[in-house]
Design an enzyme around this catalytic site. Sequence first.
Site, PDB file in Angstrom:
ATOM      1  N   LYS A 174      -0.157  -3.420  10.814  1.00 53.03           N
ATOM      2  CA  LYS A 174      -1.472  -3.370  10.902  1.00 53.03           C
ATOM      3  C   LYS A 174      -2.258  -4.610  10.860  1.00 53.03           C
ATOM      4  CE  LYS A 174      -0.748   0.838   8.069  1.00 53.03           C
ATOM      5  NZ  LYS A 174      -1.244   1.478   6.891  1.00 53.03           N
TER       6      LYS A 174
ATOM      7  N   ASN B 102      -1.236   6.698   5.654  1.00 49.12           N
ATOM      8  CA  ASN B 102      -1.386   8.106   4.833  1.00 49.12           C
ATOM      9  C   ASN B 102      -0.877   9.240   5.880  1.00 49.12           C
ATOM     10  OD1 ASN B 102      -1.678   9.197   2.552  1.00 49.12           O
ATOM     11  ND2 ASN B 102      -3.688   9.903   3.037  1.00 49.12           N
TER      12      ASN B 102
ATOM     13  N   ARG C 236      -3.989   7.970  -3.820  1.00 46.25           N
ATOM     14  CA  ARG C 236      -4.001   8.365  -2.668  1.00 46.25           C
ATOM     15  C   ARG C 236      -3.648   9.671  -2.121  1.00 46.25           C
ATOM     16  NH1 ARG C 236      -3.181   4.312   1.298  1.00 46.25           N
ATOM     17  NH2 ARG C 236      -3.937   6.032   2.832  1.00 46.25           N
TER      18      ARG C 236
END
Length: 253
Positions: free
Chosen positions: A51, A164, A242
């Site tokens: 990322k 996610n 999350r």
Amino acid sequence: MPEGDTVFLAGHRMNDALAGKTLLRGELRHPRLAAVDLTGLDVLGVRTYGKHMFTHFSDGNSLRSHFRMDGSWHLYRPGERWRRPAHQARAVFEVDDRQAIGFALHDMEFVPTSEEDRLISHLGPDLLAPDFDAAEAVRRLTADTSRPVGLALLDQRIMAGVGNLYRAEVCFLLRVLPTAPVSAVDPSRAVALSRKLLQANQWRPEQSTTGDLRVQHYVFERTGKPCLRCRTRVRSDEIDGRFVYFCPKCQSG
């Protein structure tokens, strides 16, 4: 949170737009980097790892940007209206025919190119790297087999790139709940599925794990909708702050 495939695609588009060109404007609107002026430098290229994105300049330095939860890079033609507010811009790069605007990039560093690897040395293998080391990813994943697989998949120190969305979809395809321990899954398959799903979407902005862009995901953000496999309603819960999404019938553990 942007996934590794989103960062990969953004990096390639940035590279195509900027590499080999001189910056007519090179502003960094970040508290630590406000004094850095990149105007006049050539952009040598852009690369990504997980990322993280690195933009290389002709003075021997690199800008590392991390998308975090809401960051993004946009490309515009000169004079084109920006799609996000100007106060969110943290980097403004302009060449003769393009503008590259980095929005909401909270995590930025300007370092010598020769030292940029130290910023990612703690990360696991990049899932989208041509030389991806699957054996090393499996080794890291199985270092703690009691850990919930949903947490392990998000850990960039194990393998870099899963967010996610892919966490939820990989768990569904493995038929385990995100809270199941790593010992409940085939680690080689977990790694292979993670890489396969990211690779399927690395060259397009749409992210489909089902192979159908009309219904793009099995469980991710489908709370209350019928499971595509068994028609049971998809549920969501929180793990480590999350949201996770799962089918209570198809997934066990």
